[in-house]
Design a protein around this motif. Structure first.
Motif, PDB file in Angstrom:
ATOM      1  N   ILE A 127       0.845  -1.192   0.000  1.00 37.27           N
ATOM      2  CA  ILE A 127       0.000   0.000   0.000  1.00 37.27           C
ATOM      3  C   ILE A 127       0.883   1.246   0.000  1.00 37.27           C
ATOM      4  O   ILE A 127       2.097   1.155   0.139  1.00 37.27           O
ATOM      5  CB  ILE A 127      -0.960   0.008   1.212  1.00 37.27           C
ATOM      6  N   GLY A 128       0.266   2.397  -0.160  1.00 36.86           N
ATOM      7  CA  GLY A 128       1.015   3.635  -0.268  1.00 36.86           C
ATOM      8  C   GLY A 128       1.928   3.873   0.924  1.00 36.86           C
ATOM      9  O   GLY A 128       1.548   3.665   2.069  1.00 36.86           O
ATOM     10  N   SER A 129       3.141   4.279   0.644  1.00 42.62           N
ATOM     11  CA  SER A 129       4.127   4.532   1.687  1.00 42.62           C
ATOM     12  C   SER A 129       4.914   5.778   1.345  1.00 42.62           C
ATOM     13  O   SER A 129       5.212   6.033   0.172  1.00 42.62           O
ATOM     14  CB  SER A 129       5.079   3.331   1.816  1.00 42.62           C
ATOM     15  N   ALA A 130       5.265   6.553   2.365  1.00 48.93           N
ATOM     16  CA  ALA A 130       6.114   7.718   2.128  1.00 48.93           C
ATOM     17  C   ALA A 130       7.468   7.292   1.576  1.00 48.93           C
ATOM     18  O   ALA A 130       8.110   8.040   0.841  1.00 48.93           O
ATOM     19  CB  ALA A 130       6.289   8.498   3.431  1.00 48.93           C
ATOM     20  N   TRP A 131       7.904   6.089   1.911  1.00 46.78           N
ATOM     21  CA  TRP A 131       9.194   5.603   1.438  1.00 46.78           C
ATOM     22  C   TRP A 131       9.139   5.082   0.001  1.00 46.78           C
ATOM     23  O   TRP A 131      10.188   4.808  -0.584  1.00 46.78           O
ATOM     24  CB  TRP A 131       9.706   4.504   2.369  1.00 46.78           C
ATOM     25  N   SER A 132       7.958   4.935  -0.555  1.00 46.93           N
ATOM     26  CA  SER A 132       7.857   4.466  -1.932  1.00 46.93           C
ATOM     27  C   SER A 132       7.837   5.625  -2.932  1.00 46.93           C
ATOM     28  O   SER A 132       7.825   5.402  -4.140  1.00 46.93           O
ATOM     29  CB  SER A 132       6.600   3.608  -2.113  1.00 46.93           C
ATOM     30  N   LEU A 133       7.835   6.858  -2.428  1.00 49.71           N
ATOM     31  CA  LEU A 133       7.867   8.014  -3.325  1.00 49.71           C
ATOM     32  C   LEU A 133       9.227   8.126  -3.997  1.00 49.71           C
ATOM     33  O   LEU A 133      10.221   7.581  -3.509  1.00 49.71           O
ATOM     34  CB  LEU A 133       7.582   9.292  -2.519  1.00 49.71           C
ATOM     35  N   PRO A 134       9.308   8.841  -5.107  1.00 41.70           N
ATOM     36  CA  PRO A 134      10.612   9.047  -5.751  1.00 41.70           C
ATOM     37  C   PRO A 134      11.595   9.730  -4.809  1.00 41.70           C
ATOM     38  O   PRO A 134      11.212  10.442  -3.881  1.00 41.70           O
ATOM     39  CB  PRO A 134      10.272   9.961  -6.942  1.00 41.70           C
ATOM     40  N   GLY A 135      12.866   9.495  -5.063  1.00 45.20           N
ATOM     41  CA  GLY A 135      13.892  10.074  -4.209  1.00 45.20           C
ATOM     42  C   GLY A 135      13.884  11.588  -4.175  1.00 45.20           C
ATOM     43  O   GLY A 135      14.392  12.199  -3.233  1.00 45.20           O
ATOM     44  N   THR A 136      13.305  12.206  -5.186  1.00 47.36           N
ATOM     45  CA  THR A 136      13.260  13.666  -5.244  1.00 47.36           C
ATOM     46  C   THR A 136      12.098  14.259  -4.449  1.00 47.36           C
ATOM     47  O   THR A 136      11.948  15.479  -4.401  1.00 47.36           O
ATOM     48  CB  THR A 136      13.143  14.118  -6.708  1.00 47.36           C
ATOM     49  N   ALA A 137      11.265  13.420  -3.840  1.00 46.37           N
ATOM     50  CA  ALA A 137      10.123  13.922  -3.066  1.00 46.37           C
ATOM     51  C   ALA A 137      10.599  14.779  -1.904  1.00 46.37           C
ATOM     52  O   ALA A 137      11.622  14.500  -1.278  1.00 46.37           O
ATOM     53  CB  ALA A 137       9.278  12.757  -2.549  1.00 46.37           C
ATOM     54  N   THR A 138       9.854  15.832  -1.588  1.00 41.40           N
ATOM     55  CA  THR A 138      10.194  16.709  -0.473  1.00 41.40           C
ATOM     56  C   THR A 138       9.698  16.120   0.840  1.00 41.40           C
ATOM     57  O   THR A 138       8.894  15.186   0.867  1.00 41.40           O
ATOM     58  CB  THR A 138       9.559  18.097  -0.669  1.00 41.40           C
ATOM     59  N   GLU A 139      10.182  16.693   1.946  1.00 42.05           N
ATOM     60  CA  GLU A 139       9.724  16.242   3.257  1.00 42.05           C
ATOM     61  C   GLU A 139       8.215  16.453   3.401  1.00 42.05           C
ATOM     62  O   GLU A 139       7.522  15.634   4.003  1.00 42.05           O
ATOM     63  CB  GLU A 139      10.475  16.987   4.361  1.00 42.05           C
ATOM     64  N   GLU A 140       7.713  17.564   2.870  1.00 38.31           N
ATOM     65  CA  GLU A 140       6.277  17.832   2.939  1.00 38.31           C
ATOM     66  C   GLU A 140       5.484  16.764   2.189  1.00 38.31           C
ATOM     67  O   GLU A 140       4.440  16.301   2.661  1.00 38.31           O
ATOM     68  CB  GLU A 140       5.969  19.220   2.373  1.00 38.31           C
ATOM     69  N   GLU A 141       5.966  16.379   1.006  1.00 33.54           N
ATOM     70  CA  GLU A 141       5.275  15.347   0.232  1.00 33.54           C
ATOM     71  C   GLU A 141       5.305  14.001   0.946  1.00 33.54           C
ATOM     72  O   GLU A 141       4.328  13.237   0.911  1.00 33.54           O
ATOM     73  CB  GLU A 141       5.913  15.229  -1.157  1.00 33.54           C
ATOM     74  N   ARG A 142       6.404  13.707   1.641  1.00 34.64           N
ATOM     75  CA  ARG A 142       6.476  12.447   2.392  1.00 34.64           C
ATOM     76  C   ARG A 142       5.526  12.474   3.587  1.00 34.64           C
ATOM     77  O   ARG A 142       4.910  11.457   3.928  1.00 34.64           O
ATOM     78  CB  ARG A 142       7.908  12.184   2.850  1.00 34.64           C
ATOM     79  N   LEU A 143       5.418  13.617   4.239  1.00 42.19           N
ATOM     80  CA  LEU A 143       4.496  13.725   5.366  1.00 42.19           C
ATOM     81  C   LEU A 143       3.056  13.493   4.915  1.00 42.19           C
ATOM     82  O   LEU A 143       2.278  12.805   5.578  1.00 42.19           O
ATOM     83  CB  LEU A 143       4.627  15.095   6.027  1.00 42.19           C
ATOM     84  N   ILE A 144       2.706  14.086   3.774  1.00 40.68           N
ATOM     85  CA  ILE A 144       1.342  13.916   3.260  1.00 40.68           C
ATOM     86  C   ILE A 144       1.097  12.454   2.888  1.00 40.68           C
ATOM     87  O   ILE A 144       0.057  11.867   3.218  1.00 40.68           O
ATOM     88  CB  ILE A 144       1.108  14.839   2.047  1.00 40.68           C
ATOM     89  N   ALA A 145       2.067  11.838   2.213  1.00 43.08           N
ATOM     90  CA  ALA A 145       1.903  10.442   1.797  1.00 43.08           C
ATOM     91  C   ALA A 145       1.850   9.503   2.996  1.00 43.08           C
ATOM     92  O   ALA A 145       1.176   8.470   2.960  1.00 43.08           O
ATOM     93  CB  ALA A 145       3.049  10.033   0.869  1.00 43.08           C
ATOM     94  N   GLY A 146       2.566   9.863   4.061  1.00 42.11           N
ATOM     95  CA  GLY A 146       2.605   8.991   5.230  1.00 42.11           C
ATOM     96  C   GLY A 146       1.425   9.145   6.150  1.00 42.11           C
ATOM     97  O   GLY A 146       1.234   8.334   7.073  1.00 42.11           O
ATOM     98  N   SER A 147       0.604  10.168   5.951  1.00 38.39           N
ATOM     99  CA  SER A 147      -0.568  10.391   6.795  1.00 38.39           C
ATOM    100  C   SER A 147      -1.772   9.702   6.171  1.00 38.39           C
ATOM    101  O   SER A 147      -2.259  10.115   5.124  1.00 38.39           O
ATOM    102  CB  SER A 147      -0.837  11.895   6.941  1.00 38.39           C
ATOM    103  N   ARG A 148      -2.210   8.649   6.828  1.00 39.59           N
ATOM    104  CA  ARG A 148      -3.331   7.868   6.313  1.00 39.59           C
ATOM    105  C   ARG A 148      -4.441   7.813   7.352  1.00 39.59           C
ATOM    106  O   ARG A 148      -4.169   7.782   8.557  1.00 39.59           O
ATOM    107  CB  ARG A 148      -2.875   6.453   5.955  1.00 39.59           C
ATOM    108  N   PRO A 149      -5.705   7.770   6.914  1.00 38.61           N
ATOM    109  CA  PRO A 149      -6.801   7.647   7.873  1.00 38.61           C
ATOM    110  C   PRO A 149      -6.656   6.373   8.700  1.00 38.61           C
ATOM    111  O   PRO A 149      -6.198   5.343   8.204  1.00 38.61           O
ATOM    112  CB  PRO A 149      -8.048   7.590   6.974  1.00 38.61           C
ATOM    113  N   ALA A 150      -7.018   6.466   9.975  1.00 38.75           N
ATOM    114  CA  ALA A 150      -6.937   5.303  10.854  1.00 38.75           C
ATOM    115  C   ALA A 150      -7.881   4.220  10.381  1.00 38.75           C
ATOM    116  O   ALA A 150      -9.026   4.481  10.017  1.00 38.75           O
ATOM    117  CB  ALA A 150      -7.284   5.708  12.288  1.00 38.75           C
ATOM    118  N   ARG A 151      -7.400   2.974  10.362  1.00 43.20           N
ATOM    119  CA  ARG A 151      -8.241   1.852   9.964  1.00 43.20           C
ATOM    120  C   ARG A 151      -9.111   1.376  11.125  1.00 43.20           C
ATOM    121  O   ARG A 151     -10.024   0.590  10.932  1.00 43.20           O
ATOM    122  CB  ARG A 151      -7.363   0.705   9.452  1.00 43.20           C
TER     123      ARG A 151
END
Length: 280
Positions: A135-159
Protein backbone atom coordinates in the motif's frame (compact mmCIF):
# COMPACT_ATOMS: atom_id res chain seq x y z
CA UNK A 1 29.09 -9.42 5.11
CA UNK A 2 26.03 -11.04 6.67
CA UNK A 3 22.77 -12.11 5.08
CA UNK A 4 19.42 -12.76 6.74
CA UNK A 5 16.17 -13.87 5.14
CA UNK A 6 12.87 -14.46 6.90
CA UNK A 7 10.42 -14.24 3.99
CA UNK A 8 10.50 -16.23 0.78
CA UNK A 9 12.08 -14.43 -2.14
CA UNK A 10 9.11 -15.63 -4.21
CA UNK A 11 6.94 -13.35 -2.08
CA UNK A 12 6.46 -10.27 -4.31
CA UNK A 13 5.95 -8.08 -1.26
CA UNK A 14 9.15 -9.02 0.54
CA UNK A 15 11.13 -5.84 1.24
CA UNK A 16 14.75 -6.57 0.35
CA UNK A 17 17.32 -4.36 2.01
CA UNK A 18 21.01 -3.58 1.94
CA UNK A 19 22.24 -2.44 5.35
CA UNK A 20 25.50 -0.48 5.53
CA UNK A 21 26.89 0.38 8.95
CA UNK A 22 27.57 -0.99 12.42
CA UNK A 23 24.44 -2.82 13.57
CA UNK A 24 26.03 -3.67 16.93
CA UNK A 25 25.54 -0.11 18.19
CA UNK A 26 22.74 0.06 20.75
CA UNK A 27 20.93 2.84 18.91
CA UNK A 28 20.66 0.77 15.72
CA UNK A 29 19.77 -2.66 17.12
CA UNK A 30 15.99 -2.24 17.09
CA UNK A 31 15.95 -0.94 13.52
CA UNK A 32 18.23 -3.72 12.33
CA UNK A 33 16.12 -6.42 14.00
CA UNK A 34 12.88 -5.06 12.54
CA UNK A 35 14.15 -5.33 8.97
CA UNK A 36 14.54 -9.10 9.28
CA UNK A 37 10.77 -9.46 9.71
CA UNK A 38 10.05 -8.00 6.26
CA UNK A 39 12.42 -9.66 3.84
CA UNK A 40 15.94 -10.41 2.76
CA UNK A 41 18.64 -8.31 4.40
CA UNK A 42 22.28 -8.19 3.34
CA UNK A 43 24.45 -6.46 5.91
CA UNK A 44 27.77 -4.79 5.19
CA UNK A 45 30.10 -2.81 7.41
CA UNK A 46 32.49 -1.66 4.69
CA UNK A 47 31.48 0.55 1.78
CA UNK A 48 33.48 -1.56 -0.68
CA UNK A 49 31.53 -4.67 0.34
CA UNK A 50 28.24 -2.86 -0.23
CA UNK A 51 29.30 -1.91 -3.76
CA UNK A 52 30.28 -5.52 -4.43
CA UNK A 53 26.85 -6.73 -3.28
CA UNK A 54 25.10 -4.25 -5.55
CA UNK A 55 27.26 -5.40 -8.45
CA UNK A 56 25.70 -8.87 -8.16
CA UNK A 57 22.77 -9.42 -10.56
CA UNK A 58 21.07 -11.69 -8.01
CA UNK A 59 20.31 -8.92 -5.52
CA UNK A 60 18.29 -5.77 -6.20
CA UNK A 61 17.34 -4.15 -2.89
CA UNK A 62 14.22 -2.07 -2.44
CA UNK A 63 15.95 -0.14 0.35
CA UNK A 64 19.50 0.88 1.13
CA UNK A 65 19.73 1.73 4.83
CA UNK A 66 22.78 3.77 5.81
CA UNK A 67 23.27 3.51 9.58
CA UNK A 68 25.30 6.66 10.18
CA UNK A 69 26.92 6.81 13.61
CA UNK A 70 28.42 10.29 13.23
CA UNK A 71 28.17 13.17 10.72
CA UNK A 72 30.23 12.64 7.60
CA UNK A 73 30.60 8.88 8.00
CA UNK A 74 29.14 8.44 4.52
CA UNK A 75 29.94 11.22 2.08
CA UNK A 76 27.54 12.55 -0.52
CA UNK A 77 29.84 11.08 -3.18
CA UNK A 78 29.60 7.65 -1.57
CA UNK A 79 25.82 7.83 -1.44
CA UNK A 80 25.75 8.86 -5.11
CA UNK A 81 27.83 5.79 -5.99
CA UNK A 82 25.39 3.53 -4.16
CA UNK A 83 22.46 5.20 -5.89
CA UNK A 84 24.04 4.72 -9.32
CA UNK A 85 24.66 1.05 -8.53
CA UNK A 86 21.03 0.54 -7.46
CA UNK A 87 18.96 3.29 -9.12
CA UNK A 88 15.58 1.81 -8.12
CA UNK A 89 16.41 1.49 -4.43
CA UNK A 90 15.30 4.08 -1.89
CA UNK A 91 18.15 5.43 0.24
CA UNK A 92 17.21 5.67 3.93
CA UNK A 93 19.60 7.49 6.24
CA UNK A 94 19.27 6.04 9.76
CA UNK A 95 20.94 8.67 11.93
CA UNK A 96 22.53 8.08 15.31
CA UNK A 97 22.61 10.34 18.35
CA UNK A 98 25.68 12.25 17.20
CA UNK A 99 23.89 13.27 14.01
CA UNK A 100 21.25 15.44 15.73
CA UNK A 101 21.18 18.87 14.11
CA UNK A 102 23.03 17.73 11.00
CA UNK A 103 20.38 19.27 8.77
CA UNK A 104 21.27 22.69 10.20
CA UNK A 105 25.05 22.42 10.45
CA UNK A 106 26.07 19.81 7.90
CA UNK A 107 25.36 18.69 4.37
CA UNK A 108 22.47 16.22 4.37
CA UNK A 109 22.47 13.78 1.48
CA UNK A 110 20.21 14.92 -1.36
CA UNK A 111 17.28 12.71 -2.43
CA UNK A 112 17.52 10.56 0.69
CA UNK A 113 14.99 9.70 3.37
CA UNK A 114 16.19 10.78 6.82
CA UNK A 115 15.07 9.15 10.05
CA UNK A 116 16.68 9.31 13.48
CA UNK A 117 17.20 6.10 15.43
CA UNK A 118 14.61 7.11 18.05
CA UNK A 119 11.99 7.70 15.33
CA UNK A 120 12.36 4.22 13.86
CA UNK A 121 10.00 2.35 16.25
CA UNK A 122 7.13 4.52 15.02
CA UNK A 123 7.93 5.73 11.53
CA UNK A 124 10.20 2.91 10.40
CA UNK A 125 7.86 0.18 11.59
CA UNK A 126 4.87 1.89 9.95
CA UNK A 127 6.57 2.43 6.59
CA UNK A 128 7.94 -1.11 6.44
CA UNK A 129 4.48 -2.53 7.12
CA UNK A 130 3.05 -0.39 4.32
CA UNK A 131 5.75 -1.43 1.85
CA UNK A 132 5.29 -5.10 2.74
CA UNK A 133 1.52 -4.81 2.35
CA UNK A 134 1.86 -3.14 -1.04
CA UNK A 135 0.00 0.00 0.00
CA UNK A 136 1.02 3.64 -0.27
CA UNK A 137 4.13 4.53 1.69
CA UNK A 138 6.11 7.72 2.13
CA UNK A 139 9.19 5.60 1.44
CA UNK A 140 7.86 4.47 -1.93
CA UNK A 141 7.87 8.01 -3.32
CA UNK A 142 10.61 9.05 -5.75
CA UNK A 143 13.89 10.07 -4.21
CA UNK A 144 13.26 13.67 -5.24
CA UNK A 145 10.12 13.92 -3.07
CA UNK A 146 10.19 16.71 -0.47
CA UNK A 147 9.72 16.24 3.26
CA UNK A 148 6.28 17.83 2.94
CA UNK A 149 5.28 15.35 0.23
CA UNK A 150 6.48 12.45 2.39
CA UNK A 151 4.50 13.72 5.37
CA UNK A 152 1.34 13.92 3.26
CA UNK A 153 1.90 10.44 1.80
CA UNK A 154 2.60 8.99 5.23
CA UNK A 155 -0.57 10.39 6.79
CA UNK A 156 -3.33 7.87 6.31
CA UNK A 157 -6.80 7.65 7.87
CA UNK A 158 -6.94 5.30 10.85
CA UNK A 159 -8.24 1.85 9.96
CA UNK A 160 -9.62 1.43 13.48
CA UNK A 161 -10.75 3.60 16.37
CA UNK A 162 -9.17 3.56 19.79
CA UNK A 163 -11.11 2.54 22.83
CA UNK A 164 -10.63 3.11 26.54
CA UNK A 165 -9.08 5.69 28.82
CA UNK A 166 -5.66 7.28 28.28
CA UNK A 167 -4.09 9.21 31.16
CA UNK A 168 -1.85 12.16 30.28
CA UNK A 169 0.76 12.97 32.92
CA UNK A 170 2.27 16.42 32.40
CA UNK A 171 2.84 19.70 34.22
CA UNK A 172 2.17 21.74 31.11
CA UNK A 173 -1.43 22.54 30.27
CA UNK A 174 -0.69 23.20 26.60
CA UNK A 175 0.89 19.75 26.23
CA UNK A 176 -2.11 18.14 27.89
CA UNK A 177 -4.51 20.04 25.65
CA UNK A 178 -3.00 18.98 22.34
CA UNK A 179 -2.43 15.39 23.44
CA UNK A 180 -5.99 15.18 24.76
CA UNK A 181 -7.39 16.59 21.52
CA UNK A 182 -5.35 14.12 19.48
CA UNK A 183 -6.39 11.13 21.60
CA UNK A 184 -10.05 12.10 21.53
CA UNK A 185 -9.95 12.47 17.76
CA UNK A 186 -8.84 8.85 17.68
CA UNK A 187 -11.64 7.70 19.97
CA UNK A 188 -9.88 7.56 23.33
CA UNK A 189 -11.19 9.20 26.49
CA UNK A 190 -8.56 11.15 28.44
CA UNK A 191 -7.79 12.33 31.94
CA UNK A 192 -4.94 14.48 33.23
CA UNK A 193 -2.51 13.39 35.93
CA UNK A 194 -0.08 15.69 37.72
CA UNK A 195 3.51 14.42 38.10
CA UNK A 196 3.75 15.93 41.59
CA UNK A 197 0.65 14.16 42.92
CA UNK A 198 -0.24 10.50 43.61
CA UNK A 199 -1.86 8.76 40.65
CA UNK A 200 -5.36 7.74 41.65
CA UNK A 201 -7.02 6.35 38.56
CA UNK A 202 -8.73 3.12 37.60
CA UNK A 203 -9.22 1.59 34.19
CA UNK A 204 -6.53 3.42 32.19
CA UNK A 205 -5.43 1.52 29.09
CA UNK A 206 -2.18 3.50 28.89
CA UNK A 207 -0.40 6.58 30.27
CA UNK A 208 1.43 9.26 28.28
CA UNK A 209 4.21 10.65 30.49
CA UNK A 210 5.66 13.98 29.34
CA UNK A 211 9.27 14.84 30.20
CA UNK A 212 12.11 16.82 28.68
CA UNK A 213 15.12 14.80 29.78
CA UNK A 214 15.87 11.61 31.66
CA UNK A 215 17.62 13.26 34.60
CA UNK A 216 16.73 12.16 38.10
CA UNK A 217 14.40 15.10 38.78
CA UNK A 218 12.20 14.15 35.82
CA UNK A 219 12.45 10.40 36.34
CA UNK A 220 11.41 10.54 40.02
CA UNK A 221 7.74 11.21 39.10
CA UNK A 222 7.91 8.38 36.56
CA UNK A 223 9.13 5.95 39.22
CA UNK A 224 6.37 7.10 41.57
CA UNK A 225 3.79 6.74 38.80
CA UNK A 226 4.92 3.18 38.13
CA UNK A 227 4.64 2.32 41.82
CA UNK A 228 1.14 3.82 42.00
CA UNK A 229 -0.15 2.06 38.88
CA UNK A 230 1.60 -1.28 39.24
CA UNK A 231 3.02 -3.23 36.33
CA UNK A 232 -0.11 -3.79 34.25
CA UNK A 233 -0.63 -0.29 32.80
CA UNK A 234 1.73 0.67 29.93
CA UNK A 235 3.54 4.01 30.36
CA UNK A 236 4.80 5.74 27.21
CA UNK A 237 7.51 8.24 28.13
CA UNK A 238 7.92 11.19 25.77
CA UNK A 239 11.43 12.73 25.79
CA UNK A 240 13.05 15.57 23.86
CA UNK A 241 15.59 14.20 21.32
CA UNK A 242 16.53 11.24 23.52
CA UNK A 243 19.92 9.55 23.42
CA UNK A 244 20.30 5.83 24.03
CA UNK A 245 21.19 6.36 27.67
CA UNK A 246 18.11 8.57 28.14
CA UNK A 247 15.89 5.79 26.86
CA UNK A 248 17.61 3.25 29.11
CA UNK A 249 17.09 5.46 32.17
CA UNK A 250 13.41 5.98 31.38
CA UNK A 251 12.87 2.26 30.88
CA UNK A 252 14.62 1.56 34.16
CA UNK A 253 12.34 4.11 35.86
CA UNK A 254 9.25 2.26 34.70
CA UNK A 255 8.48 3.31 31.12
CA UNK A 256 7.15 0.66 28.77
CA UNK A 257 8.38 2.46 25.63
CA UNK A 258 10.01 5.73 24.60
CA UNK A 259 8.58 8.33 22.23
CA UNK A 260 10.83 11.07 20.92
CA UNK A 261 9.72 14.69 20.67
CA UNK A 262 8.93 16.42 18.45
CA UNK A 263 6.71 13.63 17.18
CA UNK A 264 4.13 12.95 14.51
CA UNK A 265 0.64 11.98 15.59
CA UNK A 266 0.98 8.83 13.48
CA UNK A 267 4.00 7.87 15.60
CA UNK A 268 2.03 8.52 18.78
CA UNK A 269 -0.85 6.32 17.63
CA UNK A 270 1.50 3.62 16.33
CA UNK A 271 2.63 3.14 19.94
CA UNK A 272 -0.59 3.99 21.73
CA UNK A 273 -2.78 1.63 19.71
CA UNK A 274 -0.30 -1.18 20.19
CA UNK A 275 0.11 -0.76 23.94
CA UNK A 276 -3.55 0.03 24.60
CA UNK A 277 -4.60 -3.12 22.78
CA UNK A 278 -6.24 -1.40 19.80
CA UNK A 279 -3.72 -2.23 17.08
CA UNK A 280 -5.28 -3.28 13.80
Amino acid sequence: MLEHQTRSLSDPLAVSCLWLGDSSRNEFREARASLDRFGRVVECVRFADALAVLDSPSFAPALIVLAQSYPGQFSTESVDRLRRAAPLARVVGLLGSWCEGEARTGRPWPAAIRIYWHQWPGQGRRELKSLAAGIGSAWSLPGTATEEERLIAGSRPARSRGEGLVAICTRRHEVHDWLAAACRSRGYATVQLRPDRPARIDGARAVLFDASTADDAEMAPLRRLRRDLGSAVPILAMLDFPRVEDGDQALAAGASAILSKPLLLDDLFEHLDRFAGNAS
